[in-house]
Design a protein around this motif. Structure first.
Motif, PDB file in Angstrom:
ATOM      1  N   VAL A  95       0.843  -1.476  -0.012  1.00 56.94           N
ATOM      2  CA  VAL A  95      -0.178   0.329  -0.173  1.00 56.94           C
ATOM      3  C   VAL A  95       0.683   1.404  -0.535  1.00 56.94           C
ATOM      4  N   PHE A  96       1.993   1.223   1.074  1.00 57.70           N
ATOM      5  CA  PHE A  96       2.380   2.655   0.773  1.00 57.70           C
ATOM      6  C   PHE A  96       3.576   2.852  -0.038  1.00 57.70           C
ATOM      7  N   ASP A  97       4.346   1.695  -1.028  1.00 67.13           N
ATOM      8  CA  ASP A  97       4.399   1.611  -2.358  1.00 67.13           C
ATOM      9  C   ASP A  97       4.026   2.190  -3.408  1.00 67.13           C
ATOM     10  N   ASN A  98       2.303   1.977  -2.985  1.00 65.38           N
ATOM     11  CA  ASN A  98       2.116   2.147  -4.737  1.00 65.38           C
ATOM     12  C   ASN A  98       1.299   3.527  -3.990  1.00 65.38           C
ATOM     13  N   VAL A  99       1.913   4.171  -2.973  1.00 67.69           N
ATOM     14  CA  VAL A  99       1.258   5.689  -2.862  1.00 67.69           C
ATOM     15  C   VAL A  99       2.407   6.405  -2.711  1.00 67.69           C
ATOM     16  N   LEU A 100       3.786   6.184  -2.728  1.00 63.65           N
ATOM     17  CA  LEU A 100       5.604   6.479  -2.936  1.00 63.65           C
ATOM     18  C   LEU A 100       4.826   6.534  -4.629  1.00 63.65           C
ATOM     19  N   ILE A 101       4.725   5.502  -4.870  1.00 68.15           N
ATOM     20  CA  ILE A 101       4.733   6.381  -6.818  1.00 68.15           C
ATOM     21  C   ILE A 101       4.005   6.724  -7.267  1.00 68.15           C
ATOM     22  N   ALA A 103       4.092   9.858  -5.766  1.00 70.23           N
ATOM     23  CA  ALA A 103       4.394  10.650  -5.318  1.00 70.23           C
ATOM     24  C   ALA A 103       5.661  11.253  -6.382  1.00 70.23           C
ATOM     25  N   HIS A 104       5.586  10.175  -7.198  1.00 70.19           N
ATOM     26  CA  HIS A 104       7.074  10.208  -7.942  1.00 70.19           C
ATOM     27  C   HIS A 104       6.989  11.572  -8.783  1.00 70.19           C
ATOM     28  N   THR A 105       6.342  12.320  -9.478  1.00 68.61           N
ATOM     29  CA  THR A 105       7.068  13.390  -9.712  1.00 68.61           C
ATOM     30  C   THR A 105       7.492  14.302  -8.698  1.00 68.61           C
ATOM     31  N   GLN A 106       6.702  14.432  -7.068  1.00 70.55           N
ATOM     32  CA  GLN A 106       7.460  15.570  -5.816  1.00 70.55           C
ATOM     33  C   GLN A 106       8.607  14.979  -6.067  1.00 70.55           C
ATOM     34  N   GLY A 107       9.658  13.897  -6.545  1.00 72.35           N
ATOM     35  CA  GLY A 107      10.844  13.822  -6.382  1.00 72.35           C
ATOM     36  C   GLY A 107      11.995  14.184  -7.648  1.00 72.35           C
ATOM     37  N   GLY A 108      13.257  14.395  -7.585  1.00 68.85           N
ATOM     38  CA  GLY A 108      13.956  14.098  -9.624  1.00 68.85           C
ATOM     39  C   GLY A 108      14.990  13.449  -8.974  1.00 68.85           C
ATOM     40  N   ARG A 109      15.136  12.558  -8.276  1.00 65.75           N
ATOM     41  CA  ARG A 109      16.001  11.860  -8.308  1.00 65.75           C
ATOM     42  C   ARG A 109      16.335  10.064  -9.329  1.00 65.75           C
ATOM     43  N   ASN A 110      17.545  10.276  -9.385  1.00 67.77           N
ATOM     44  CA  ASN A 110      17.101   9.159 -10.762  1.00 67.77           C
ATOM     45  C   ASN A 110      18.077   8.114 -10.844  1.00 67.77           C
ATOM     46  N   GLU A 126      14.051  11.513   0.076  1.00 65.82           N
ATOM     47  CA  GLU A 126      13.460  10.121  -0.053  1.00 65.82           C
ATOM     48  C   GLU A 126      12.886   9.593   1.369  1.00 65.82           C
ATOM     49  N   LYS A 127      12.943  11.403   2.733  1.00 62.92           N
ATOM     50  CA  LYS A 127      11.959  11.506   3.801  1.00 62.92           C
ATOM     51  C   LYS A 127      10.902  12.077   3.259  1.00 62.92           C
ATOM     52  N   ASP A 128      10.912  13.718   2.466  1.00 61.56           N
ATOM     53  CA  ASP A 128      10.294  13.518   2.365  1.00 61.56           C
ATOM     54  C   ASP A 128       8.783  13.559   1.601  1.00 61.56           C
ATOM     55  N   LEU A 129       9.404  12.095   0.541  1.00 63.99           N
ATOM     56  CA  LEU A 129       8.007  11.548  -0.074  1.00 63.99           C
ATOM     57  C   LEU A 129       8.114  10.454   0.532  1.00 63.99           C
ATOM     58  N   HIS A 130       8.464  10.180   1.727  1.00 67.12           N
ATOM     59  CA  HIS A 130       7.874   9.030   2.762  1.00 67.12           C
ATOM     60  C   HIS A 130       6.619   9.687   3.608  1.00 67.12           C
ATOM     61  N   GLU A 131       7.080  11.148   3.421  1.00 67.46           N
ATOM     62  CA  GLU A 131       6.317  12.150   5.002  1.00 67.46           C
ATOM     63  C   GLU A 131       4.451  12.111   4.255  1.00 67.46           C
ATOM     64  N   LEU A 132       4.960  12.615   2.240  1.00 67.22           N
ATOM     65  CA  LEU A 132       3.942  13.116   2.245  1.00 67.22           C
ATOM     66  C   LEU A 132       3.010  11.833   1.928  1.00 67.22           C
ATOM     67  N   ALA A 133       3.852  10.849   1.345  1.00 65.70           N
ATOM     68  CA  ALA A 133       2.753   9.011   1.163  1.00 65.70           C
ATOM     69  C   ALA A 133       2.209   8.852   2.651  1.00 65.70           C
ATOM     70  N   PHE A 134       2.496   9.140   3.648  1.00 68.33           N
ATOM     71  CA  PHE A 134       2.093   8.848   4.919  1.00 68.33           C
ATOM     72  C   PHE A 134       1.225   9.874   5.394  1.00 68.33           C
ATOM     73  N   ARG A 135       0.894  11.433   4.945  1.00 67.49           N
ATOM     74  CA  ARG A 135       0.244  12.265   4.425  1.00 67.49           C
ATOM     75  C   ARG A 135      -1.454  11.598   3.999  1.00 67.49           C
ATOM     76  N   LEU A 167      -3.682  11.841  -4.716  1.00 68.76           N
ATOM     77  CA  LEU A 167      -3.279  12.189  -4.189  1.00 68.76           C
ATOM     78  C   LEU A 167      -2.142  13.540  -4.047  1.00 68.76           C
ATOM     79  N   ALA A 168      -0.854  12.083  -3.255  1.00 66.06           N
ATOM     80  CA  ALA A 168       0.158  12.103  -3.531  1.00 66.06           C
ATOM     81  C   ALA A 168       1.196  13.047  -4.770  1.00 66.06           C
ATOM     82  N   LEU A 169       0.130  12.454  -5.863  1.00 69.54           N
ATOM     83  CA  LEU A 169       0.732  13.503  -6.687  1.00 69.54           C
ATOM     84  C   LEU A 169       0.488  15.661  -6.508  1.00 69.54           C
ATOM     85  N   LYS A 170      -0.193  15.665  -5.747  1.00 65.84           N
ATOM     86  CA  LYS A 170      -0.341  17.053  -4.868  1.00 65.84           C
ATOM     87  C   LYS A 170      -0.975  16.979  -6.560  1.00 65.84           C
TER      88      LYS A 170
END
Lengths: 256, 301
Positions: A95-101, A103-110, A126-135, A167-170
Motif C-alpha cells: 500500500v505504501f509503495d503504491n502511494v510513494l509511486i 509521489a513520483h513527480t514530487q521527487g527528482g532523483r534518478n 526520500e524522507k519528504d516523499l515518505h512523509e507525503l505518502a504517509f499523509r 493525492l500524492a501527486l499533489k
C-alpha cells in the motif's frame, strides 16, 4: 478562475464520433460531475484530458496551458491526478509503495541518486516523499494497512488507495472515474465525506458517476452528455428538472 | 598487493575456483536480466547478445590496446549499454512483446555479424590473452558481484526502482502518476545490458577463447532460467538461481547422458510448485520480522 477548459473537443474512432464539440469549464475549488447514459462519452473525455487519446478536433487547456498534444506522464506531472473506473493498482506492491509511486513527480532523483542515498540531499528527498505518502494514506484512513499488498485489500479500500495515490501527486485537479461504483451505502457516505475533505484542501474535482443520489448531493455543478454531445450544464437542481436530461435518461413521453 | 591476492587465489582448488568464477559471472548476467525482466517487467530474449558485445569489446581492447582491465570492464559494459539503447529506443516505446521479438532478432543478427567481421576473427573466434592487471581475475569477479548486488539493492528501494516496478505492475497507471515509462524502460534496459557487458568481458578473459556461437539463443535462455528459477525481482533468488544452474551440470554429472533430461524435469517440477521461482515473493525483511515478533509476543501476553 478556470482550472480546466475544454474547447469544442471532438474525437472520432473511425466512423464513430465518440465525443463531439464538447465545451465546458471547471472552476477552481468546485466539484463538477460529468453524467450521462452508458456510452455517452464520459470516460472518453477523461482519457482525452489525460492524453491517452488524441483529440480529433478542439483543444484542452489546463491552467491556460494547452495540453491537447502532451503525453499522459507530462499531463500528470502538470498536476492532474486520476483514479480509474476499473481499479488499476500496483497489485504486487505494498500500500505504501503504491502511494510513494504516486509521489513520483514530487521527487527528482534518478538512477545515480539511487546509488548515493546516503547524501543528505537525497536522503532528505526520500524522507519528504515518505512523509507525503504517509499523509495521503492518513487522509483516506489507510495508514494502518501500509505494509499490506495492494491486491489483498478489500474492494472499498482499494478504491480509497487509488485516491490516496492520486493525492500524492499533489494535484490541483483530481479526476475520479466512478469512485462510488460497487460501494455499499456506508462506504458511499464515507467516500462523500472524503471527497469534501479533498475539495476543502484546495483540490478541484471532476468526477464521473452513475449513482444519481451521490451526484446530486455532492456536485456543485453537473455537465450532462448524451451520444457524445453536451446536452445540459448547471447546478443539480436545474439538471434534475431539465426536460432534455429526463428525455436522455428515460426517453421521450409517448415514444415507443 | 597483486602478489598477495594471487597467493590467496592459488590457495583455492582450481576446480572449485573455476566453478566459483562461473557462478559469479552467472550472477552478474542474471542480475542484469533481473533489472529488465524482474523489475521493469520487460521480456528480453537476447541477453547473451549484450554479453557477447561486452566479451568482444573486452577481448579486442585487451588484444589491440592492452587496456588496463578495470577500465576495460567499464568500456565493455558501456558498449553493451550503448547498443541496448539503440535497440531499446524504437522497441520500448511500444508496449507488449515487441522487445522480446526485437531482442531475439538482434541477438541472431549480431551473431551473424560477429561471424563475418575480421576484427572478431570470423568463425574462428578470438583467443583472449590474460587481462592487463596485477590483480587476479577471480578478484575482479568478486568485486563486480559485490558492486552489482549493492547497486541493484539500492536501486530497488529508490524512486527509480519504484518507477520500474510501477511500470511492471501497470504501465497505464504508472504513466498517470507521471512516470515516463519509455524513458525508464530504456534506462532499465541499459543498466541490465551494462551488467551483461561486464559479465561478458569477465567471461571472455576467464575462458580465454570466445566464439560468436557461444552467445546464441540457448545462452540467453540459460540466463533467463536463472532469473525465473530463483524468483523474478528477488536478489537472493537470482543469486540462488544463478548458483544452482551454474553448478547443475557438475552435480548432475553422474547421470551422464540423462543429465539434460533430469534438468528439464527439475525445471518443470519447480514451475509447478513454485511458479514465482524459488525465492519469488519471499521477503527476507518480513521473515526476520516474523521471527522477531514470535519471540517478543509471549512476553507481552
Amino acid at each position: 478562475m478556470t482550472v480546466l477548459e475544454l474547447d469544442k473537443v471532438s474525437i472520432r474512432f473511425g466512423g464513430l464520433v465518440a465525443v463531439s464539440q464538447v465545451s465546458f469549464n471547471i472552476h477552481a475549488g468546485e466539484i463538477l460531475a460529468l453524467i450521462g447514459p452508458n456510452g455517452a462519452g464520459k470516460t472518453t473525455i477523461f482519457n482525452l484530458i489525460m492524453g491517452l487519446y488524441k483529440l480529433t478536433d478542439g483543444k484542452i487547456l489546463f491552467k491556460n496551458i494547452n495540453i491537447s498534444s502532451r503525453k499522459p506522464h507530462q499531463i500528470a506531472a502538470l498536476g492532474i491526478g486520476r483514479t480509474f473506473q476499473t481499479i488499476h493498482l500496483f497489485n504486487q506492491l505494498t500500500v505504501f509503495d503504491n502511494v510513494l509511486i504516486g509521489a513520483h513527480t514530487q521527487g527528482g532523483r534518478n538512477m545515480t541518486g539511487a546509488l548515493l542515498k546516503w547524501l543528505p540531499a537525497i536522503a532528505k528527498e526520500e524522507k519528504d516523499l515518505h512523509e507525503l505518502a504517509f499523509r495521503c494514506l492518513q487522509m483516506v484512513g489507510l495508514e494502518k494497512k501500509r505494509d499490506a499488498l495492494a491486491k489483498n485489500l478489500p474492494y472499498g479500500e482499494q478504491r480509497r488507495l487509488e485516491i490516496a495515490r492520486a493525492l500524492a501527486l499533489k494535484p490541483s485537479l483530481l479526476l475520479l472515474d466512478e469512485p462510488a461504483a460497487g460501494m455499499n451505502p456506508q462506504e458511499t457516505k464515507e467516500l462523500m465525506e472524503l471527497i469534501h475533505v479533498i475539495r476543502n484542501s484546495g483540490i478541484t474535482i471532476l468526477l464521473v458517476e452513475h449513482d444519481m443520489k451521490f451526484v446530486m448531493k455532492i456536485s456543485d455543478r453537473i455537465v450532462v452528455l448524451d451520444y457524445g454531445a453536451k446536452i445540459a450544464e448547471g447546478v443539480p437542481e436545474e439538471i434534475r428538472t431539465s426536460p432534455l436530461v429526463i428525455q436522455a435518461y428515460l426517453g421521450k413521453v409517448g415514444a415507443r | 598487493m597483486g602478489n598477495f591476492l594471487q597467493n590467496v587465489v592459488n590457495q583455492i582448488d582450481p576446480y572449485v575456483m573455476q566453478i566459483l568464477v562461473n557462478i559469479g559471472i552467472g550472477i552478474i548476467l542474471a542480475l542484469g536480466l533481473n533489472v529488465i525482466t524482474g523489475l521493469a517487467g520487460q521480456l528480453s530474449l537476447g541477453h547473451a547478445a549484450f554479453m557477447s558485445i561486452g566479451a568482444f569489446t573486452g577481448a579486442i581492447l585487451t588484444i589491440k590496446l592492452g587496456m588496463p582491465f578495470g577500465v576495460n570492464l567499464l568500456c565493455s559494459g558501456f558498449m553493451a549499454a550503448l547498443f541496448s539503447v539503440l535497440i531499446g529506443f524504437p522497441t520500448l516505446r511500444l508496449s507488449g512483446d515487441y522487445l522480446a521479438i526485437a531482442t531475439l532478432g538482434f541477438a541472431e543478427i549480431l551473431k551473424v555479424v560477429f561471424l563475418n567481421l575480421d576484427i572478431t576473427n570470423r568463425a574462428l573466434g578470438l583467443s583472449v590473452p590474460p587481462p592487463y592487471s596485477s590483480i587476479p581475475l577471480p578478484v575482479y569477479v568478486l568485486i563486480s558481484v559485490v558492486l552489482a548486488v549493492t547497486a541493484l539493492a539500492l536501486m530497488q528501494e529508490s524512486r527509480f526502482g519504484r518507477a520500474l516496478k510501477a511500470i511492471r505492475e501497470d504501465e497505464i497507471a504508472a504513466e498517470a502518476m507521471g512516470v515516463n515509462a519509455t524513458r525508464y524502460k530504456i534506462q532499465a534496459f541499459a543498466i541490465g545490458s551494462f551488467y551483461a557487458g561486464v559479465g561478458g568481458c569477465l567471461y571472455a578473459h576467464f575462458i580465454a577463447y570466445i566464439n560468436p556461437s557461444d552467445f546464441g539463443f540457448l545462452k540467453s535462455i540459460d540466463i533467463l532460467n536463472m532469473v525465473v528459477l530463483g524468483g523474478l525481482g528477488s536478489i537472493p533468488g537470482v543469486i540462488l538461481g544463478a548458483s544452482l544452474l551454474t553448478t547443475a551440470p557438475e552435480f548432475l554429472g553422474f547421470m551422464k547422458q540423462y543429465r539434460m533430461l533430469v534438468y528439464g524435469i527439475i525445471l518443470i517440477i519447480l514451475m509447478l510448485f513454485r511458479p514465482n521461482g524459488l525465492l519469488g515473493g519471499v521477503s527476507f525483511k518480513e521473515m526476520v520480522l516474523k521471527i522477531f515478533r514470535k519471540r517478543t509476543q509471549p512476553s507481552r501476553a
